[in-house]
Design a protein around this motif. Structure first.
Motif, PDB file in Angstrom:
ATOM      1  N   LYS A 176       0.816  -1.220   0.000  1.00  0.00           N
ATOM      2  CA  LYS A 176       0.000   0.000   0.000  1.00  0.00           C
ATOM      3  C   LYS A 176       0.848   1.269   0.000  1.00  0.00           C
ATOM      4  O   LYS A 176       0.585   2.201  -0.761  1.00  0.00           O
ATOM      5  CB  LYS A 176      -0.931   0.013   1.224  1.00  0.00           C
ATOM      6  CG  LYS A 176      -1.715   1.327   1.376  1.00  0.00           C
ATOM      7  CD  LYS A 176      -2.629   1.294   2.581  1.00  0.00           C
ATOM      8  CE  LYS A 176      -3.178   2.686   2.895  1.00  0.00           C
ATOM      9  NZ  LYS A 176      -3.899   3.278   1.767  1.00  0.00           N
TER      10      LYS A 176
ATOM     11  N   ASP B 173       0.626   3.866  -2.970  1.00  0.00           N
ATOM     12  CA  ASP B 173       0.078   5.205  -2.696  1.00  0.00           C
ATOM     13  C   ASP B 173       1.070   6.302  -3.066  1.00  0.00           C
ATOM     14  O   ASP B 173       0.686   7.409  -3.453  1.00  0.00           O
ATOM     15  CB  ASP B 173      -0.310   5.333  -1.222  1.00  0.00           C
ATOM     16  CG  ASP B 173      -1.564   4.539  -0.882  1.00  0.00           C
ATOM     17  OD1 ASP B 173      -2.223   4.066  -1.817  1.00  0.00           O
ATOM     18  OD2 ASP B 173      -1.869   4.404   0.322  1.00  0.00           O
TER      19      ASP B 173
ATOM     20  N   GLY C  96      -2.022   6.882  -8.726  1.00  0.00           N
ATOM     21  CA  GLY C  96      -3.261   7.543  -8.323  1.00  0.00           C
ATOM     22  C   GLY C  96      -4.352   7.317  -9.338  1.00  0.00           C
ATOM     23  O   GLY C  96      -4.140   6.723 -10.409  1.00  0.00           O
TER      24      GLY C  96
ATOM     25  N   PRO D 297      -5.207   0.135  -1.371  1.00  0.00           N
ATOM     26  CA  PRO D 297      -4.603   1.344  -1.945  1.00  0.00           C
ATOM     27  C   PRO D 297      -5.597   2.495  -2.069  1.00  0.00           C
ATOM     28  O   PRO D 297      -6.772   2.276  -2.374  1.00  0.00           O
ATOM     29  CB  PRO D 297      -4.136   0.863  -3.329  1.00  0.00           C
ATOM     30  CG  PRO D 297      -3.926  -0.602  -3.177  1.00  0.00           C
ATOM     31  CD  PRO D 297      -5.001  -1.049  -2.226  1.00  0.00           C
ATOM     32  N   GLN D 298      -5.092   3.709  -1.861  1.00  0.00           N
ATOM     33  CA  GLN D 298      -5.956   4.885  -1.926  1.00  0.00           C
ATOM     34  C   GLN D 298      -6.594   5.035  -3.307  1.00  0.00           C
ATOM     35  O   GLN D 298      -7.729   5.499  -3.426  1.00  0.00           O
ATOM     36  CB  GLN D 298      -5.144   6.143  -1.593  1.00  0.00           C
ATOM     37  CG  GLN D 298      -5.984   7.407  -1.486  1.00  0.00           C
ATOM     38  CD  GLN D 298      -7.050   7.315  -0.412  1.00  0.00           C
ATOM     39  OE1 GLN D 298      -6.781   6.855   0.701  1.00  0.00           O
ATOM     40  NE2 GLN D 298      -8.277   7.740  -0.718  1.00  0.00           N
TER      41      GLN D 298
END
Length: 448
Positions: A306, A310, A314, A384-385
């Motif tokens: 992660k 990150d 994106g 993950p974001q």
């Protein structure tokens, strides 16, 4: 891999014809579900821990998704005494499932794309159980409850948020190019691509995988989000608008223009999904227009770490005029229950789905490290974001061709041919429309 969701037009026509024939002679085909099912009746949704000793269910799943239901099945079996036989169907999953069911074989449960076009064939011949009034629906995060329905009723259970189309980007490339904010709309996206090109921040602003073919359609479809919200696919479904008309034609032309002007990798016509994922992860390209499946391959290259993901990757939604994502449902996020004719097993299948989406859901998403589809269950740490951002965009998303059209023609193959110089944008639109009309006519759709 989401390649499986691209069922060929020819097979789709075969399915329609085959299911119609099968439904005539199959006693399990219960006819019009809406006429003979009261999904609000007492007992239709059994208590999730009701004992089911001696009950055995079959569950079909694709090869790449074979581990998805394992935890939910194990917990359900412990809680109820039921047994669920998980059977892996070889790729291509959708085609093989359709063939088996057409010839009379049928599971109790199966992963399946929660789209109008993929549900309608089974529903029209009474193969699927209605899931209206499912107790977990009220807990879905925004946008998810709208999926899994066709012909006015719910038939699919969303076990995780569906894939969305947007832009997966490399943060380091954006930084090198001086891009400090996500673009809004197609023109700003192209403007940022020009910055990457001018600054040589990457080998190419975009990366296409024409060798794998199926990803080629996303750059076209993201441009249709505003139109889709205004009923594009309803008009296409009724023959009132065509792929050859300006809205879709312009999107194809815009994509072709990017290729012709050198915004894509030089091997766009032959590169594969793995090539694309590696280019994104390593910063050889700035952007990939695609869905979660493509991101997941890139994330795997980072060891699904992660922190590393990150820091480098994106997501932002993109559409013609703004930042609307387009839904890209796949089979791995959804499960359907079949009408087998055995009422005890049918009720047990509904009980399993209700168990999965209530008592068993937290352990399921934690075990699989998935974004939660429920407001009542928090997504596990380690997601993950970029995937969380993609899921958040579902609340303001538009239906894709796969979500809302009554048929899925081979747009991606036609576009791959265009990239490789064997077709023109006009021929892409014409071929896609002809395929669509053929399938729509086979379904008996009005306007064809």
């Amino acid at each position: 891999m989401r390649k499986r969701m691209m069922v060929s037009a020819a097979l789709a026509v075969t399915l329609v014809a085959g299911l119609s024939l099968s439904g005539c002679g199959n006693p399990a085909a219960g006819g019009n579900n809406s006429a003979d099912t009261d999904t609000s009746a007492a007992g239709y949704w059994p208590d999730v821990t009701t004992k089911l000793d001696g009950v055995k269910l079959t569950f079909w799943v694709g090869q790449s998704d074979s581990k998805v239901p394992v935890k939910a099945i194990s917990d359900f079996e412990k809680a109820t005494g039921a047994k669920i036989d998980l059977q892996i169907i070889p790729d291509s999953y959708e085609n093989n499932v359709q063939t088996k069911i057409t010839t009379g074989d049928m599971p109790d449960l199966a992963t399946w794309e929660p789209t109008n076009s993929m549900l309608a064939g089974f529903v029209s011949t009474g193969k699927l159980q209605q899931l209206d009034h499912a107790p977990w629906v009220k807990n879905y995060i925004p946008g998810v409850a709208d999926l899994g329905q066709t012909k006015g009723h719910r038939y699919a259970t969303l076990i995780s948020p569906v894939n969305v189309m947007g832009v997966w980007y490399n943060k380091n490339v954006f930084k090198k190019a001086g891009i400090t904010a996500n673009p809004k709309g197609w023109n700003e996206l192209v403007s940022d691509a020009q910055k990457i090109k001018d600054t040589h921040a990457a080998d190419s602003p975009f990366f296409e995988m024409g060798g794998s073919q199926w990803g080629t359609q996303w750059a076209v479809q993201v441009q249709l989000a505003e139109a889709a919200k205004k009923g594009l696919w309803e008009r296409v479904n009724t023959g009132k608008e065509k792929f050859t008309d300006p809205t879709i034609m312009n999107a194809i032309n815009n994509y072709k223009k990017l290729i012709d002007e050198g915004y894509y990798n030089s091997n766009a016509g032959s590169a594969t999904l793995d090539d694309q994922a590696a280019a994104l992860w390593k910063g050889k390209t700035g952007m990939v227009i695609g869905n979660n499946a493509q991101f997941n391959v890139a994330a795997a290259l980072a060891g699904n770490d992660k922190k590393a993901i990150d820091e480098s990757l994106g997501f932002f939604p993109i559409s013609s005029e703004g930042n609307i994502s387009s839904l890209s449902p796949g089979a791995s996020s959804s499960v359907v229950a079949f009408k087998t004719g055995d009422k005890k097993r049918e009720a047990a299948a509904r009980q399993f789905l209700a168990f999965w989406m209530s008592k068993g859901y937290k352990d399921f998403v934690n075990n699989r490290k998935l974004v939660s589809a429920l407001k009542t269950v928090k997504s596990p740490e380690g997601v993950p974001q970029a995937l969380l951002d993609a899921a958040d965009s579902i609340g303001d998303s538009a239906p894709s061709m796969q979500s809302a059209a009554i048929a899925n023609p081979d747009l991606y193959i036609n576009l791959a041919n265009m990239i490789n110089g064997t077709s023109t944008p006009e021929k892409v639109a014409e071929s896609t429309q002809n395929q669509f009309a053929q399938i729509a006519k086979a379904q008996g759709a009005k306007g064809f």
